[in-house]
Design an enzyme around this catalytic site. Structure first.
Site, PDB file in Angstrom:
ATOM      1  N   GLY A 129      -9.564  -5.324   8.782  1.00  0.00           N
ATOM      2  CA  GLY A 129      -8.936  -5.566   7.488  1.00  0.00           C
ATOM      3  C   GLY A 129      -9.834  -5.342   6.283  1.00  0.00           C
ATOM      4  O   GLY A 129      -9.380  -5.497   5.156  1.00  0.00           O
ATOM      5  N   GLY A 160     -11.119  -0.806  10.894  1.00  0.00           N
ATOM      6  CA  GLY A 160     -10.564   0.530  11.072  1.00  0.00           C
ATOM      7  C   GLY A 160     -10.715   1.298   9.768  1.00  0.00           C
ATOM      8  O   GLY A 160     -11.567   2.171   9.609  1.00  0.00           O
ATOM      9  N   TYR A 176       4.275   2.085   2.626  1.00  0.00           N
ATOM     10  CA  TYR A 176       3.726   0.840   2.070  1.00  0.00           C
ATOM     11  C   TYR A 176       3.719   0.826   0.546  1.00  0.00           C
ATOM     12  O   TYR A 176       3.024  -0.015  -0.041  1.00  0.00           O
ATOM     13  CB  TYR A 176       2.258   0.662   2.484  1.00  0.00           C
ATOM     14  CG  TYR A 176       1.944   0.793   3.947  1.00  0.00           C
ATOM     15  CD1 TYR A 176       2.511  -0.069   4.877  1.00  0.00           C
ATOM     16  CD2 TYR A 176       1.043   1.749   4.387  1.00  0.00           C
ATOM     17  CE1 TYR A 176       2.175   0.039   6.220  1.00  0.00           C
ATOM     18  CE2 TYR A 176       0.704   1.852   5.724  1.00  0.00           C
ATOM     19  CZ  TYR A 176       1.278   0.998   6.636  1.00  0.00           C
ATOM     20  OH  TYR A 176       0.935   1.099   7.957  1.00  0.00           O
ATOM     21  N   CYS A 197      12.990  16.512   2.771  1.00  0.00           N
ATOM     22  CA  CYS A 197      14.263  16.119   2.192  1.00  0.00           C
ATOM     23  C   CYS A 197      14.498  14.616   2.365  1.00  0.00           C
ATOM     24  O   CYS A 197      15.286  14.177   3.204  1.00  0.00           O
ATOM     25  CB  CYS A 197      15.391  16.917   2.844  1.00  0.00           C
ATOM     26  SG  CYS A 197      16.927  16.714   1.968  1.00  0.00           S
ATOM     27  N   TYR A 206      -5.423   6.083   8.358  1.00  0.00           N
ATOM     28  CA  TYR A 206      -3.953   6.029   8.374  1.00  0.00           C
ATOM     29  C   TYR A 206      -3.351   7.234   7.647  1.00  0.00           C
ATOM     30  O   TYR A 206      -2.279   7.145   7.066  1.00  0.00           O
ATOM     31  CB  TYR A 206      -3.450   4.692   7.796  1.00  0.00           C
ATOM     32  CG  TYR A 206      -4.079   3.516   8.494  1.00  0.00           C
ATOM     33  CD1 TYR A 206      -3.741   3.234   9.812  1.00  0.00           C
ATOM     34  CD2 TYR A 206      -5.054   2.732   7.884  1.00  0.00           C
ATOM     35  CE1 TYR A 206      -4.348   2.188  10.497  1.00  0.00           C
ATOM     36  CE2 TYR A 206      -5.668   1.686   8.558  1.00  0.00           C
ATOM     37  CZ  TYR A 206      -5.304   1.417   9.859  1.00  0.00           C
ATOM     38  OH  TYR A 206      -5.915   0.393  10.535  1.00  0.00           O
TER      39      TYR A 206
HETATM   40  C1  LIG Z   1      -5.022  -2.297  12.616  1.00  0.00           C
HETATM   41  C2  LIG Z   1      -5.894  -3.267  13.298  1.00  0.00           C
HETATM   42  C3  LIG Z   1      -7.256  -3.342  12.984  1.00  0.00           C
HETATM   43  C4  LIG Z   1      -7.881  -2.500  11.908  1.00  0.00           C
HETATM   44  O1  LIG Z   1      -7.426  -2.860  10.662  1.00  0.00           O
HETATM   45  P1  LIG Z   1      -8.079  -2.211   9.348  1.00  0.00           P
HETATM   46  O2  LIG Z   1      -7.305  -2.788   8.233  1.00  0.00           O
HETATM   47  O3  LIG Z   1      -7.900  -0.742   9.460  1.00  0.00           O
HETATM   48  O4  LIG Z   1      -9.512  -2.603   9.333  1.00  0.00           O
HETATM   49  C5  LIG Z   1      -8.037  -4.244  13.682  1.00  0.00           C
HETATM   50  N1  LIG Z   1      -7.525  -5.039  14.654  1.00  0.00           N
HETATM   51  C6  LIG Z   1      -6.214  -5.014  14.974  1.00  0.00           C
HETATM   52  C7  LIG Z   1      -5.717  -5.905  16.042  1.00  0.00           C
HETATM   53  C8  LIG Z   1      -5.358  -4.138  14.303  1.00  0.00           C
HETATM   54  O5  LIG Z   1      -4.060  -4.111  14.626  1.00  0.00           O
END
Ligand SMILES: *Cc1c(COP(=O)(O)O)cnc(C)c1O
Length: 416
Positions: free
Chosen positions: A231, A276, A317, A346, A375
């Site tokens: 996150g 991520g 989003y 479209c 993403y």
């Molecule tokens: C998507 C996800 C992440 C990565 O989230 P980011 O916001 O990209 O850092 C980590 N752990 C779980 C379980 C996720 O679903």
């Protein structure tokens, strides 16, 4: 070439010796472009920000699963998360061993459980129902469990994954049922995990969630690790000067919390994070071409090839991405105006940037979408039978193609 709104890629020398027009001429438009130096810098920042000895980084591959990028991330010493068997396949192709992979599952089948188990990869389940299924299939084994303590955070309701309105995790009231299953099937609970949501830029919600997962940990005797999830946010509004997450401050706070909890628990626990977005987001951009300009009932539309099949985030989003404009000629127009930049699909929702104040844009200009490394490609699709773009990596002096553009044969390949 001239760059308009181009302060960010100039500032970090994103394109190094390459020219976006040359890249588009060679690999087609649209095109995802990544910078290896920036990717490595992000990996190193994450590796070093938290001064706790048993701190483990698992890159969450769903943000971007390109094989070449995964190899670089592995070279930098990160491990990985997987959320589907396909991600495991790509990770192993990139060289990650089973011990370096954590599988974070959600509503999976027995066949998928078997696949993960056969690989010797540790899995987390996120419901009592899935725990019992796993336990029935694999008694006398090991597992970790995803909890939802009721805290969530994120930039949009669709990315808040903890808290009371999401499908994720086991709630604390189910702990007696969890313990009962673990005991009956002789399953060892190695760790617990959570993921509260995506894209926080302040440490407080994350630290709050850390405290609340400790509360869960206190109720289990012999854990080896606690996984706080991902996150970690990046500022998508750089052109307005939005600041980044203060990793130094966050690292100190996390390390202190980890140390305290290990002391209390009486064991040097391993702590895991699963970033991520932060790893890849700023290391990637998406370049597309302007094909049409028009005015519809008072709105000026810039029509590009950057459809929602190529970059889904704005439609999915309401996500905001900064945009730079590149022009092959030296014609600078000083006039700024509000425009809506759209794709070629479209769908009314096929909008990249709505009512955005931009320098006047012309046909054949390139649109460079910033912070597209996460993403972006991973959510791209063949909707309307369009070809997903190529991916190109800038590596110091030179660069190379790291995924070719889809072909029409790819589109036809799976039909029987
Ligand atoms: C998507 C996800 C992440 C990565 O989230 P980011 O916001 O990209 O850092 C980590 N752990 C779980 C379980 C996720 O679903």
């Amino acid at each position: 070439m001239i760059k308009l709104n181009g302060t960010v890629t100039d500032g970090n020398n994103f394109f190094e010796n390459t020219d976006p027009f040359d890249l588009i001429a060679e690999y087609g438009s649209p095109l995802y472009v990544y910078n290896e130096r920036l990717l490595r810098e992000n990996c190193r920042l994450l590796k070093n920000f938290c001064p706790y000895p048993q701190f483990q980084l698992h890159y969450s591959v769903k943000a971007n699963a390109n094989l070449s990028l995964l190899r670089i991330i592995r070279e930098e010493g990160l491990r990985v998360d997987a959320m589907s068997p396909g991600e495991i396949v790509v990770e192993q192709a990139a060289g990650f061993s089973s011990g370096e992979i954590l599988f974070v599952s959600n509503n999976i089948s027995d066949t998928e459980m078997q696949f993960v188990h056969d690989k010797g990869i540790l899995m987390s389940v996120d419901s009592v129902s899935q725990l019992e299924r796993y336990a029935t299939l694999f008694p006398d084994s090991e597992i970790f469990i995803r909890f939802n303590t009721g805290i969530g955070a994120g930039h949009h309701e669709k990315v808040v994954t903890g808290g009371k309105n999401t499908k994720f995790g086991v709630t604390p009231d189910a702990i007696p049922a969890v313990k009962d299953i673990l005991r009956r099937y002789n399953i060892r609970l190695k760790g617990i995990n959570q993921h509260i949501g995506s894209l926080f830029l302040e440490k407080s919600p994350y630290m709050e969630s850390v405290e609340s997962i400790f509360e869960i940990a206190r109720q289990f005797d012999d854990l080896d690790f606690i996984d706080f999830g991902g996150g970690f946010g990046v500022p998508y509004h750089k052109q307005e000067g939005q600041g980044a997450l203060d990793f130094c401050d966050m690292g100190q706070a996390l390390a202190a919390a980890m140390k305290n909890f290990s002391n209390e628990y009486g064991k040097q626990l391993t702590y895991v994070i699963e970033p991520g977005r932060f790893v890849v987001c700023e290391a990637g951009v998406l370049i597309g071409t302007v094909h049409a300009i028009k005015e519809n009932h008072g709105t000026k539309y810039v029509g590009t090839d950057l459809g929602l099949n190529t970059l889904m985030r704005p439609a999915m989003y309401d996500a905001f991405h900064d945009v730079e404009v590149y022009r092959a000629t030296e014609d600078v127009s000083a006039a700024y105006e509000a425009v809506t930049i759209t794709g070629n699909i479209c769908e009314t929702g096929d909008i990249l940037a709505k009512n955005r104040l931009m320098p006047e844009i012309f046909e054949n200009d390139l649109i460079c979408v910033l912070d597209a490394g996460a993403y972006g490609y991973s959510m791209a699709s063949n909707y309307t039978c369009r070809l997903r773009p190529a991916e190109y990596l800038i590596t110091g002096e030179r660069g190379r193609l790291i995924r070719r553009r889809d072909t029409f044969d790819d589109i036809l390949a799976a039909y029987v």
